[in-house]
Design a protein around this motif. Structure first.
Motif, PDB file in Angstrom:
ATOM      1  N   LEU A 132      44.871  42.649  88.568  1.00 37.09           N
ATOM      2  CA  LEU A 132      46.036  42.900  87.717  1.00 37.09           C
ATOM      3  C   LEU A 132      47.118  41.880  88.035  1.00 37.09           C
ATOM      4  O   LEU A 132      47.047  41.160  89.029  1.00 37.09           O
ATOM      5  CB  LEU A 132      46.552  44.331  87.907  1.00 37.09           C
ATOM      6  CG  LEU A 132      46.849  44.886  89.306  1.00 37.09           C
ATOM      7  CD1 LEU A 132      48.062  44.232  89.956  1.00 37.09           C
ATOM      8  CD2 LEU A 132      47.066  46.392  89.242  1.00 37.09           C
ATOM      9  N   TRP A 133      48.117  41.834  87.162  1.00 28.05           N
ATOM     10  CA  TRP A 133      49.275  40.973  87.400  1.00 28.05           C
ATOM     11  C   TRP A 133      50.367  41.797  88.071  1.00 28.05           C
ATOM     12  O   TRP A 133      50.729  42.867  87.606  1.00 28.05           O
ATOM     13  CB  TRP A 133      49.799  40.399  86.090  1.00 28.05           C
ATOM     14  CG  TRP A 133      49.039  39.200  85.629  1.00 28.05           C
ATOM     15  CD1 TRP A 133      48.047  39.172  84.701  1.00 28.05           C
ATOM     16  CD2 TRP A 133      49.206  37.867  86.091  1.00 28.05           C
ATOM     17  NE1 TRP A 133      47.572  37.893  84.553  1.00 28.05           N
ATOM     18  CE2 TRP A 133      48.270  37.066  85.397  1.00 28.05           C
ATOM     19  CE3 TRP A 133      50.038  37.263  87.035  1.00 28.05           C
ATOM     20  CZ2 TRP A 133      48.159  35.699  85.602  1.00 28.05           C
ATOM     21  CZ3 TRP A 133      49.925  35.892  87.236  1.00 28.05           C
ATOM     22  CH2 TRP A 133      49.004  35.127  86.527  1.00 28.05           C
ATOM     23  N   GLU A 147      54.332  37.852  77.556  1.00 27.00           N
ATOM     24  CA  GLU A 147      53.594  37.038  76.597  1.00 27.00           C
ATOM     25  C   GLU A 147      52.672  36.055  77.312  1.00 27.00           C
ATOM     26  O   GLU A 147      51.533  35.827  76.897  1.00 27.00           O
ATOM     27  CB  GLU A 147      54.570  36.287  75.688  1.00 27.00           C
ATOM     28  CG  GLU A 147      55.281  37.195  74.693  1.00 27.00           C
ATOM     29  CD  GLU A 147      56.327  36.461  73.875  1.00 27.00           C
ATOM     30  OE1 GLU A 147      56.615  35.279  74.203  1.00 27.00           O
ATOM     31  OE2 GLU A 147      56.863  37.055  72.920  1.00 27.00           O
ATOM     32  N   ARG A 148      53.149  35.506  78.417  1.00 25.24           N
ATOM     33  CA  ARG A 148      52.299  34.576  79.180  1.00 25.24           C
ATOM     34  C   ARG A 148      51.131  35.324  79.813  1.00 25.24           C
ATOM     35  O   ARG A 148      49.996  34.846  79.780  1.00 25.24           O
ATOM     36  CB  ARG A 148      53.122  33.871  80.243  1.00 25.24           C
ATOM     37  CG  ARG A 148      52.242  33.075  81.196  1.00 25.24           C
ATOM     38  CD  ARG A 148      52.929  31.903  81.800  1.00 25.24           C
ATOM     39  NE  ARG A 148      52.012  31.147  82.625  1.00 25.24           N
ATOM     40  CZ  ARG A 148      52.123  29.872  82.876  1.00 25.24           C
ATOM     41  NH1 ARG A 148      53.110  29.189  82.308  1.00 25.24           N
ATOM     42  NH2 ARG A 148      51.276  29.248  83.657  1.00 25.24           N
ATOM     43  N   ILE A 149      51.388  36.481  80.370  1.00 27.31           N
ATOM     44  CA  ILE A 149      50.319  37.270  80.986  1.00 27.31           C
ATOM     45  C   ILE A 149      49.238  37.605  79.969  1.00 27.31           C
ATOM     46  O   ILE A 149      48.038  37.559  80.259  1.00 27.31           O
ATOM     47  CB  ILE A 149      50.899  38.553  81.611  1.00 27.31           C
ATOM     48  CG1 ILE A 149      51.700  38.211  82.876  1.00 27.31           C
ATOM     49  CG2 ILE A 149      49.794  39.549  81.946  1.00 27.31           C
ATOM     50  CD1 ILE A 149      52.422  39.397  83.487  1.00 27.31           C
ATOM     51  N   SER A 150      49.661  37.936  78.750  1.00 26.66           N
ATOM     52  CA  SER A 150      48.693  38.336  77.725  1.00 26.66           C
ATOM     53  C   SER A 150      47.715  37.224  77.390  1.00 26.66           C
ATOM     54  O   SER A 150      46.599  37.480  76.935  1.00 26.66           O
ATOM     55  CB  SER A 150      49.422  38.797  76.460  1.00 26.66           C
ATOM     56  OG  SER A 150      50.114  37.716  75.857  1.00 26.66           O
ATOM     57  N   SER A 178      45.319  43.116  80.791  1.00 26.04           N
ATOM     58  CA  SER A 178      46.336  44.046  80.313  1.00 26.04           C
ATOM     59  C   SER A 178      47.026  44.811  81.432  1.00 26.04           C
ATOM     60  O   SER A 178      48.102  45.375  81.228  1.00 26.04           O
ATOM     61  CB  SER A 178      45.706  45.043  79.335  1.00 26.04           C
ATOM     62  OG  SER A 178      44.674  45.776  79.973  1.00 26.04           O
ATOM     63  N   ALA A 179      46.423  44.868  82.622  1.00 22.84           N
ATOM     64  CA  ALA A 179      46.980  45.676  83.719  1.00 22.84           C
ATOM     65  C   ALA A 179      48.107  44.925  84.414  1.00 22.84           C
ATOM     66  O   ALA A 179      47.933  43.787  84.850  1.00 22.84           O
ATOM     67  CB  ALA A 179      45.891  46.047  84.714  1.00 22.84           C
ATOM     68  N   LYS A 216      51.400  49.324  83.885  1.00 24.85           N
ATOM     69  CA  LYS A 216      51.231  49.265  82.435  1.00 24.85           C
ATOM     70  C   LYS A 216      49.808  48.800  82.184  1.00 24.85           C
ATOM     71  O   LYS A 216      49.435  47.686  82.563  1.00 24.85           O
ATOM     72  CB  LYS A 216      52.248  48.294  81.819  1.00 24.85           C
ATOM     73  CG  LYS A 216      52.234  48.234  80.306  1.00 24.85           C
ATOM     74  CD  LYS A 216      53.360  47.316  79.810  1.00 24.85           C
ATOM     75  CE  LYS A 216      53.432  47.263  78.302  1.00 24.85           C
ATOM     76  NZ  LYS A 216      54.515  46.361  77.856  1.00 24.85           N
ATOM     77  N   TRP A 217      49.007  49.668  81.623  1.00 27.97           N
ATOM     78  CA  TRP A 217      47.592  49.343  81.404  1.00 27.97           C
ATOM     79  C   TRP A 217      47.409  48.659  80.050  1.00 27.97           C
ATOM     80  O   TRP A 217      48.124  48.895  79.126  1.00 27.97           O
ATOM     81  CB  TRP A 217      46.718  50.587  81.454  1.00 27.97           C
ATOM     82  CG  TRP A 217      46.813  51.464  82.659  1.00 27.97           C
ATOM     83  CD1 TRP A 217      46.855  52.838  82.653  1.00 27.97           C
ATOM     84  CD2 TRP A 217      46.835  51.096  84.057  1.00 27.97           C
ATOM     85  NE1 TRP A 217      46.888  53.340  83.917  1.00 27.97           N
ATOM     86  CE2 TRP A 217      46.897  52.295  84.819  1.00 27.97           C
ATOM     87  CE3 TRP A 217      46.830  49.888  84.734  1.00 27.97           C
ATOM     88  CZ2 TRP A 217      46.929  52.306  86.211  1.00 27.97           C
ATOM     89  CZ3 TRP A 217      46.877  49.895  86.131  1.00 27.97           C
ATOM     90  CH2 TRP A 217      46.919  51.081  86.842  1.00 27.97           C
TER      91      TRP A 217
END
Length: 297
Positions: free
Chosen positions: A57-58, A84-87, A92-93, A296-297
């Motif tokens: 996860l991030w 937005e960068r993580i996506s 998603s976690a 946040k999953w």
């Protein structure tokens, strides 16, 4: 803890994250002044026995906006850019932490779909003289040979988590969940840090602890000054039909004795954030709420 010592600790964490890869940071400037920043890093899923999520996860290591620049959208825009960068990585976690009692930070995360998952509680310095409630329950150090018999206790707690926190699901199925926990309990047994409580011949409770070198493992070292060794009670489980009979208190009494002999006077313990009865019990033992992790999953 001084600001200088706190910065040294968090800088070490940043450097480690960037060396491993899978980390990034952004800085917001106003003129020549830095006014906000965020640092994120990819890390292994830390609750792999509980939540049915990807193995990584991030984690938001730091998210900060100078006080005089808050309330004008800078934090909101920076956080949105971060998500937005993580996506783009297809993960998603996400995990973000906040000091317990930081209502502004809690509201900020809640508005963005994060849910309270885990509360870390701390007790610095030796405990007060315990009131011993051993009564009819016998507390003993357990060996690896006893771990298999502890499966029903773990599953009781695993199911309780699902009952009190259905919003954090989906949860790991019983078989793979126990597979992870069994390994952790076996490690505690090999280190002499696994305890069981018996009522007659029946095991009705367990506690498992770990000794860590300083507070780095918990993200405490940039916030609070700890001793060279910090004890963590990783598991405290009591059979439902023996709750209210001081089994948990008796187990924690023995944990205190053992970890003190290992030179650890500072302790941490955790609970699912919605497990209010466990949190009240730990507070009665002198622990105070310190760090709240949101997911946040």
């Amino acid at each position: 803890m001084t600001a200088h010592d706190g910065w040294k600790a968090i800088r070490r964490r940043y450097e480690t994250a960037f060396k491993k890869g899978g980390a990034y940071g952004w800085i917001v400037t106003h003129g020549e002044r830095d006014i906000a920043y965020v640092v994120c890093a990819m890390q292994p899923m830390q609750w792999s026995a509980t939540f049915q999520q990807p193995t990584s996860l991030w984690k938001v290591l730091t998210f900060f906006v100078r006080p005089e620049y808050r309330g004008i959208g800078i934090g909101r825009n920076l956080f949105t850019a971060m998500e937005e960068r993580i996506s783009r990585f297809g993960m998603s976690a996400r995990l973000a932490g906040v000091t317990a009692g930081n209502d502004t930070g809690i509201r900020f995360l809640s508005k963005r779909g994060f849910k309270a998952a885990w509360l870390t509680m701390v007790r610095f310095g030796p405990s007060e003289e315990p009131v011993r409630f051993h009564g009819k329950h016998h507390i003993e150090v357990a060996g690896v040979d006893l771990v298999t018999s502890l499966k029903p206790l773990w599953l009781e707690l695993h199911h309780h988590h699902q009952l009190v926190s259905p919003n954090l699901g989906p949860y790991v199925e019983d078989v793979p969940s126990w597979s992870v926990i069994r390994g952790l309990l076996e490690k505690g047994a090999r280190e002499g840090l696994l305890l069981v409580a018996r009522a007659g011949s029946r095991i009705v409770g367990l506690a498992s602890a770990a000794i860590h070198e300083g507070g780095e493992d918990f993200g405490l070292s940039d916030k609070w000054e700890t001793g060279k060794r910090v004890a963590e009670t990783k598991f405290l489980i009591v059979s439902p039909d023996h709750r209210g009979q001081h089994v948990g208190a008796a187990l924690l009494d023995r944990v205190d004795e053992i970890v003190t002999r290992h030179g650890a006077v500072d302790q941490v313990i955790g609970a699912v954030a919605q497990n209010s009865s466990a949190i009240r019990f730990y507070e009665s033992r002198g622990f105070r709420q310190a760090w709240l992790e949101y997911v946040k999953w």
